[in-house]
Design an enzyme around this catalytic site. Structure first.
Site, PDB file in Angstrom:
ATOM      1  N   GLY A  77      -0.785   0.456  -4.908  1.00  0.00           N
ATOM      2  CA  GLY A  77      -2.117  -0.065  -4.624  1.00  0.00           C
ATOM      3  C   GLY A  77      -3.127   0.539  -5.574  1.00  0.00           C
ATOM      4  N   CYS A 100       0.859  -1.180   0.000  1.00  0.00           N
ATOM      5  CA  CYS A 100       0.000   0.000   0.000  1.00  0.00           C
ATOM      6  C   CYS A 100       0.893   1.226   0.000  1.00  0.00           C
ATOM      7  CB  CYS A 100      -0.874   0.034   1.243  1.00  0.00           C
ATOM      8  SG  CYS A 100      -2.105  -1.284   1.280  1.00  0.00           S
TER       9      CYS A 100
END
Ligand code: SF4
Length: 479
Positions: free
Chosen positions: A46, A19
């Protein structure tokens, strides 16, 4: 043949991204716009959802949506996010938990009535134990939501103290951005597994981000990395730091191989320079008579030029990448999935025809993508295909925020290199040695997490049941 995956494979069956996080305090610019651009630079980390939280000093507003940054935020919505401090998050998750609810920032209201917003890059390994101790913890569906709930429930009146106390309890990899109405915090686990950097904005204020590319897009000057075990806070008084744990660095080796953008800078190198060195070292370790070196774009690009320079074999683009294929929250249909690699890469027949190819790629995870690639190159007229991989075989799963595969899905977990070569159908196959990969990073081996390659997990994980149960992991795996 590899074991059948527990869930349908996504179109690209290689390693997934982690992420990306950004946190900004700026005295006189609309922060939502800056978060938006910061997230744009982190999109590769992400692609399933994106979110921004801002505060004007009194109230926190959160917006999050499924999809890419460009899809998630309409101009009108950004304009309504009034504030001078904020955080942002782009998320990759496993398919089963890719829901709007799990998109970040996670938001909770504290016992005192204040707000806390949190974005997390990493993965916690003791969520089951933690969830028992937090009111409503059983209902949390991601480790990030659980973290926000822990902070909101913490008896300390200061978010900073709550963050330090919580960071001491949680185990795993975490690079966090957290905010209340007045302050933005960045926190990194004591091993610094996932990246986190701090920069100074050109017109005052500071930015915390996963990668330096987010600083570059904002015109910010890189100050330094957030140290492992450090908390930094940015507010109206400037930047302050608190070392909450003794650092024991174990930065993710796979960030160098694949995850981080080539323009990401560490203290020692850029990812681009490290990947070129990987290619050059691979040429020394695994030479082969050939006519052409081609990369698998984009992560093999820098390494292929390094291989070409070191070997003297000419370098060319033999594969064209469709840059608009990314993961979305819509699971592709079976017929689209069967298109496999052709969705992403198209061969240049006139470049490849009759050539003995060295094909440079970053990793082999399940092996299916490499097998399709080799078949496609042969169909395009390649005389020979010699696959060169800029990392050792991935033999173990990652529990620290990179979604690779379960141990059973990893082709390297129980096969010899010759068996992998046979499976992918290449004329020859070679992997970069672990020592050469470590050398290319310019960091001491002991400061790197190498667990997916050598099985030495720097943070204990709760055993093989976690491997087998990765799809369930109490639904707490988030980033
Ligand atoms: S196990 Fe591999 S991918 Fe995961 S943090 Fe360690 S080096 Fe990175």
């Amino acid at each position: 043949m590899p074991a059948r995956p527990a869930r349908p494979p996504a179109p690209d069956s290689g390693a997934r991204d982690a992420c990306g996080v950004v946190g900004i305090y700026t005295p006189d610019e609309p922060v939502a716009k800056l978060c938006y651009y910061g997230l744009y630079a982190l999109q590769h980390r992400g692609q399933e959802s994106a979110g921004i939280a801002v505060s004007d000093g009194h109230h926190i507003l959160v917006t999050k949506e499924m999809g890419l940054v460009s899809q998630a935020f309409k101009a009108s919505r950004l304009a309504g996010l009034d504030g001078h401090l904020g955080i942002g998050h782009v998320r990759y998750s496993t398919t089963g938990s890719s829901t709007w609810h799990n998109a970040q920032p996670s938001f909770k209201v504290t016992g005192q009535g204040g707000g806390i917003a949190l974005g997390h890059n990493g993965n916690l390994v003791n969520t089951v134990e933690l969830s028992r101790d937090v009111p409503g913890g059983d209902n949390c569906t991601s480790d990030s939501e659980l973290l926000a709930a822990m902070l909101a429930a913490h008896p300390s009146r200061s978010l900073e103290d709550a963050l330090v106390a919580t960071s001491e309890r949680i185990r795993g990899a975490f690079s966090l951005v957290v905010m209340d109405e007045r302050t933005v915090y960045g926190v990194r686990d004591r091993h610094g597994v996932r990246p986190l950097v701090i920069g100074r904005l050109p017109h005052g204020g500071s930015v915390i981000a996963s990668e330096t590319a987010a600083l570059d897009i904002l015109g910010a000057e890189l100050l330094r990395e957030v140290r492992p075990g450090e908390l930094v806070a940015i507010d109206e008084h400037g930047l302050r730091s608190r070392q909450w744990a003794e650092p024991s660095p174990r930065f993710c080796l796979f960030e160098y191989v694949y995850v981080a953008r080539p323009d990401h800078r560490t203290q020692e190198t850029t990812m681009y320079a490290a990947r070129r060195r990987m290619g050059a070292l691979l040429a020394k370790e695994a030479p082969v008579p050939a006519d052409l070196v081609i990369p698998v774009p984009d992560s093999g690009t820098a390494a292929a030029s390094g291989y070409s320079e070191a070997s003297g074999i000419p370098h060319a683009e033999g594969l064209v990448k469709n840059r608009y294929v990314g993961r979305t929250f819509i699971e592709p249909s079976q017929s689209l999935r069967e298109l496999g690699i052709r969705l992403k890469l198209n061969p240049l027949r006139d470049v490849l025809e009759g050539q003995r190819l060295v094909v440079v790629d970053d990793s082999i995870v399940r092996g299916n993508t490499s097998r399709q690639l080799v078949a496609m190159l042969r169909e395009s007229g390649a005389a020979e295909v010699h696959l060169r991989i800029t990392a050792p075989p991935v033999r173990n799963p990652c529990f620290y925020g990179i979604d690779m595969a379960t141990r059973a899905e990893l082709i390297g977990s129980d096969r010899t290199i010759e068996e992998i070569r046979e499976f992918v159908g290449a004329d020859s196959l070679a992997f970069l040695s672990l020592d050469a990969l470590v050398d290319s990073t310019r960091r001491p081996k002991g400061t790197l997490c190498r667990a997916c390659f050598d099985g030495e997990y720097p943070i204990p994980v709760p055993g093989e049941h976690a491997v087998a149960g990765k799809d369930v992991l109490v639904q707490l795996r988030s980033s």
